[in-house]
Write a protein that holds these residues in place. Structure first.
Motif, PDB file in Angstrom:
ATOM      1  N   LEU A 123     -94.403 -28.764 104.420  1.00 31.02           N
ATOM      2  CA  LEU A 123     -93.227 -27.924 104.642  1.00 31.02           C
ATOM      3  C   LEU A 123     -91.932 -28.693 104.433  1.00 31.02           C
ATOM      4  O   LEU A 123     -90.987 -28.179 103.827  1.00 31.02           O
ATOM      5  N   GLY A 124     -91.893 -29.915 104.937  1.00 37.51           N
ATOM      6  CA  GLY A 124     -90.672 -30.703 104.845  1.00 37.51           C
ATOM      7  C   GLY A 124     -90.310 -31.003 103.412  1.00 37.51           C
ATOM      8  O   GLY A 124     -89.180 -30.759 102.974  1.00 37.51           O
ATOM      9  N   ILE A 125     -91.283 -31.527 102.670  1.00 38.17           N
ATOM     10  CA  ILE A 125     -91.015 -31.861 101.268  1.00 38.17           C
ATOM     11  C   ILE A 125     -90.743 -30.583 100.490  1.00 38.17           C
ATOM     12  O   ILE A 125     -89.864 -30.549  99.630  1.00 38.17           O
ATOM     13  N   ALA A 139     -87.532 -29.516  98.153  1.00 41.86           N
ATOM     14  CA  ALA A 139     -87.741 -29.067  96.769  1.00 41.86           C
ATOM     15  C   ALA A 139     -87.062 -27.716  96.551  1.00 41.86           C
ATOM     16  O   ALA A 139     -86.352 -27.510  95.563  1.00 41.86           O
ATOM     17  N   LEU A 140     -87.263 -26.815  97.515  1.00 41.39           N
ATOM     18  CA  LEU A 140     -86.699 -25.470  97.377  1.00 41.39           C
ATOM     19  C   LEU A 140     -85.178 -25.520  97.386  1.00 41.39           C
ATOM     20  O   LEU A 140     -84.513 -24.877  96.566  1.00 41.39           O
ATOM     21  N   GLY A 196     -92.655 -28.876 113.015  1.00 42.28           N
ATOM     22  CA  GLY A 196     -91.235 -28.891 112.706  1.00 42.28           C
ATOM     23  C   GLY A 196     -90.649 -30.288 112.802  1.00 42.28           C
ATOM     24  O   GLY A 196     -89.827 -30.690 111.975  1.00 42.28           O
ATOM     25  N   LEU A 197     -91.088 -31.044 113.821  1.00 35.76           N
ATOM     26  CA  LEU A 197     -90.605 -32.429 113.966  1.00 35.76           C
ATOM     27  C   LEU A 197     -91.008 -33.263 112.756  1.00 35.76           C
ATOM     28  O   LEU A 197     -90.221 -34.037 112.221  1.00 35.76           O
ATOM     29  N   VAL A 198     -92.270 -33.091 112.345  1.00 36.72           N
ATOM     30  CA  VAL A 198     -92.769 -33.855 111.198  1.00 36.72           C
ATOM     31  C   VAL A 198     -91.987 -33.442 109.941  1.00 36.72           C
ATOM     32  O   VAL A 198     -91.558 -34.297 109.160  1.00 36.72           O
ATOM     33  N   ALA A 199     -91.774 -32.136 109.794  1.00 37.28           N
ATOM     34  CA  ALA A 199     -91.056 -31.640 108.617  1.00 37.28           C
ATOM     35  C   ALA A 199     -89.629 -32.178 108.601  1.00 37.28           C
ATOM     36  O   ALA A 199     -89.119 -32.605 107.563  1.00 37.28           O
ATOM     37  N   ALA A 200     -88.985 -32.186 109.780  1.00 38.04           N
ATOM     38  CA  ALA A 200     -87.603 -32.674 109.853  1.00 38.04           C
ATOM     39  C   ALA A 200     -87.543 -34.147 109.448  1.00 38.04           C
ATOM     40  O   ALA A 200     -86.610 -34.575 108.754  1.00 38.04           O
TER      41      ALA A 200
END
Lengths: 299, 452
Positions: free
Chosen positions: B267-269, B273-274, B49-53
């Motif tokens: 997940l982040g990117i 996109a979504l 989640g941290l990486v995605a954020a």
């Protein structure tokens, strides 16, 4: 040396190259430990192995007696040889992000990041993108990223490379302070004079094996004795070259630095010197770290 | 009624996101030995989640993102509004009649019905006045009872628009009537001939129907999916490559597992996109509603939801592949040769779907491609648009894609783990995929695979 971090018989081959060949040593807490070796000796591979960044063929890394896993690594700090930061990310945000990845909450990470940037003299660049900083300042930010989560152990690969004297002093000071507050500090360097000033202990490796380790004092007082002799009228120290069991290691401003073999007699050296002229200096000296290093890695 | 499409779209997206998150959270079971782990409770998604954020912040910070977003919104607005405005423009033709008669007006109206136009007929006092009104744009066509038709711009014989066909029909009808009059036919005979109807033509093949609004929505969905996928997949690839090239990955992997870093990036990117795609679709539907476009009626919202769902699946499938490809490269120039084989099926699916929608029939090729995970994100929404996919066919294709996504993700994680730390030239795929050596993550060598 014994200490919480133990590298136990680490071996790693890359094709035909043996990077680590049964390397074992420990890193004690409370002192700065220098990690030395010629280029290609395996220093970087060993440091990467501590963080699981390279696969090992055999051997293990232990912390306080237990194999190092993800949870332990979270409490280690690492500054890799090839510096790595996001060039487009603001300095403070980046340091805080790495703190968060090591398990800090957002507020603690942000305040630790600004604290370390302040301490390392780059607080005024906190909002700048990392890529816009000078090499020296990027290095300070990299160190801040290794320290932000208050790690129990700090591993730094060539932290002083390419720094000006002020930068070296700033980083060296932090390393000594960390060690003296009871943490493990291991750093590799090629600048042996600096290592001698900063470190209490060193581990020297060559061809993936440990060739010497111990406190700087132990290593300096062990091994062949050093004699510094000045003879008036013979600035090149030609007289010494004929003395058996004696080797001239360097000639500097009329003084010759001699390495005495095990069986060599210092009285015989004194006699030979007096025969050559008036002796104005005749002093036993400690081995320098550079000499320890050269003798250990068979240069 | 008007709110329903939005609610459906948002609900579907929310369900997909929630399911994805829950699956990931469950996968993060703590290892028994890691009891001393944290100094704080880990966030919901942990390090992933941290990486995605960070990825989300990074993308939103970039100027490219906002420029692309503005262009996409502009393109969507144009796609919705231009047909709607053109529709209004051709709906009614203003006909000025000079020296007319009631039968002539009746004839003009009948011809308009035949070409699908509505006409407003005004009687002009003289040809000069009518000509002036035509030049000023107050009239579209002037019909002189004496036997002339005037238009502003020449009508090309190749022009198949309704107004052009109407002008040609009027010209032919008036010509025929004059001929009948010269032939000395009685009004009754003239009426019989004028009322002649063509003999119907029967064909063995069924007639090709006009494109429905659902098909148009499918077409727009396919184009949007292609743009969004190529944009964000390239970002995923470049993002991984840049982390490797800048060596920041060493610092990150000293703290988190490779799978967490990889999943966080994907997940982040993907979230960005979504969000962009949902915003675009919502914007398109709202605009279509406001402009009275036919895009919001019938099955179109359902097709839009299907296209959006398939965009998510398409991103999920490809993002792992692109991320793994990024981990093999270290420089910009190595990216081209890595991206090309990945983009080939994407382009195939896109082109085949476009051709199928344009031709108005679901080809066999598209029907097959709708069940292959690399091309299904384009082909399946097209089948839905044609009304050719039953719910179970839709579900089967989705299940196939999801299953393949899991396999692809596992393989990609394996490649990524082995390649991302290997610097000094391009890493060969074979070395990472087939390398049999069990990694020893600092501890004792063990056959642990990807989940370090």
């Amino acid at each position: 040396m014994t200490g919480p971090l133990e590298l136990d018989r680490l071996s790693r081959r890359f094709g035909d190259v043996t990077a680590l060949d049964g390397l074992s040593f420990s890193v004690p807490a409370g002192q700065v430990v220098g990690f030395l070796g010629p280029n290609g000796a395996g220093k970087t591979t060993a440091m990467r192995a501590i963080f699981g960044l390279t696969d090992l063929d055999s051997g293990s890394v232990r912390w306080a007696g237990a194999p190092v896993g993800a949870a332990e690594r979270r409490r280690f700090g690492y500054m890799p040889e090839e510096r790595g930061l996001y060039p487009n990310m603001p300095v403070a945000e980046q340091v805080a992000y790495i703190g968060r990845l090591h398990g800090m909450d957002a507020r603690a990470a942000a305040s630790a990041a600004s604290g370390w940037l302040e301490r390392l003299g780059v607080a005024d660049r906190a909002a700048s993108k990392v890529g816009s900083l000078s090499h020296g300042n990027q290095q300070r930010v990299q160190l801040a990223a290794a320290l932000v989560h208050d790690p129990e152990m700090l591993v730094l690969d060539e932290p002083l490379a390419g720094l000006d004297p002020a930068g070296m002093d700033a980083i060296g000071e932090v390393l000594v302070e960390r060690a003296h507050s009871g943490h493990c500090v291991l750093f590799s360097s090629h600048q042996l004079d600096l290592v001698e000033d900063l470190c209490e202990s060193v581990a020297i490796i060559d061809h993936g094996r440990l060739v010497a380790s111990g406190t700087v004092d132990e290593l300096a007082t062990s091994g062949p004795r050093r004699l510094v002799v000045r003879v008036e009228g013979d600035r090149e120290g030609a007289w010494a070259r004929a003395v058996p069991g004696v080797r001239v290691s360097e000639v500097n401003g009329g003084e010759v630095r001699l390495v005495l073999d095990q069986g060599a007699d210092s009285d015989a050296v004194l006699d030979a010197a007096r025969a050559a002229g008036r002796v104005t200096t005749f002093t036993f000296e400690r081995r320098r770290l550079s000499e320890v290093f050269r003798e250990a890695v068979s240069w | 009624m008007s709110k329903l499409p939005y609610v459906v779209v948002i609900a579907v997206v929310a369900v997909i996101v929630r399911l994805g998150l829950r699956r990931r959270a469950r996968a993060r079971t703590p290892r028994p030995g890691a009891a001393r782990a944290g100094r704080r409770p880990r966030p919901v998604l942990g390090d992933t989640g941290l990486v995605a954020a960070r990825e989300i912040r990074e993308r939103l910070r970039g100027r490219v993102f906002w420029i692309v977003t503005v262009i996409l919104f502009g393109a969507v607005a144009a796609a919705v509004l231009i047909p709607a405005l053109r529709g209004h423009g051709t709906a009614s033709q203003r006909i000025g009649v000079v020296a007319g008669s009631a039968p002539l007006d009746a004839e003009l109206r009948a011809l308009a019905r035949g070409t699908g136009l509505s006409v407003t007929i005004t009687t002009e006092p003289g040809l000069a006045r009518a000509r002036a009104a035509l030049a000023a744009g107050r009239l579209d066509v002037v019909v002189d009872g004496a036997g002339t038709i005037l238009v502003d711009k020449p009508v090309s014989p190749a022009d198949t628009s309704a107004p052009a066909r109407y002008v040609r029909a009027v010209s032919e009808a008036l010509g025929a009537q004059r001929a009948f009059a010269r032939a000395g036919l009685t009004p009754r005979q003239v009426a019989t001939i004028a009322g002649a109807r063509p003999v119907p033509v029967a064909s063995l093949q069924p007639a090709r129907k006009a494109r429905t609004t659902a098909e148009t929505t499918a077409l727009l969905g396919v184009i949007l999916t292609f743009i969004v996928l190529t944009q964000y997949l390239t970002w995923t690839l470049m993002g991984v490559m840049e982390e490797k090239a800048s060596r920041v990955v060493e610092v990150l992997l000293a703290a988190v597992r490779p799978i967490q870093l990889l999943a966080g990036k994907v997940l982040g990117i993907g979230a960005v996109a979504l969000a962009q795609a949902v915003a675009l679709v919502a914007f398109a539907l709202a605009l279509a509603e406001a402009a009275g476009s036919s895009l919001v009626h019938g099955a179109a919202p359902l097709v839009a939801a299907a296209a959006l769902g398939w965009m998510v699946l398409g991103y999920a499938f490809y993002s792992w592949l692109y991320a793994a490809a990024g981990s093999l490269a270290e420089r910009q120039d190595q990216v081209q040769s890595l991206a090309l084989p990945l983009s080939a099926p994407l382009i195939l699916g896109y082109i085949a779907s476009l051709v199928s929608v344009s031709s108005g029939t679901p080809s066999l090729l598209v029907t097959v491609l709708a069940y292959l995970p690399p091309t299904a994100p384009f082909a399946m929404p097209v089948l839905v648009g044609f009304g050719e996919a039953t719910w179970w066919q839709f579900a089967l294709s989705m299940a196939l894609t999801l299953a393949c996504t899991v396999l692809v993700a596992l393989a990609a994680a394996r490649v990524y783990r082995r390649a991302v730390l290997r610097t000094g030239g391009r890493v060969r795929l074979r070395d990472t995929l087939l390398g049999a050596r069990a990694p020893a993550r600092g501890g004792t060598p063990s056959p642990r695979g990807l989940a370090r």
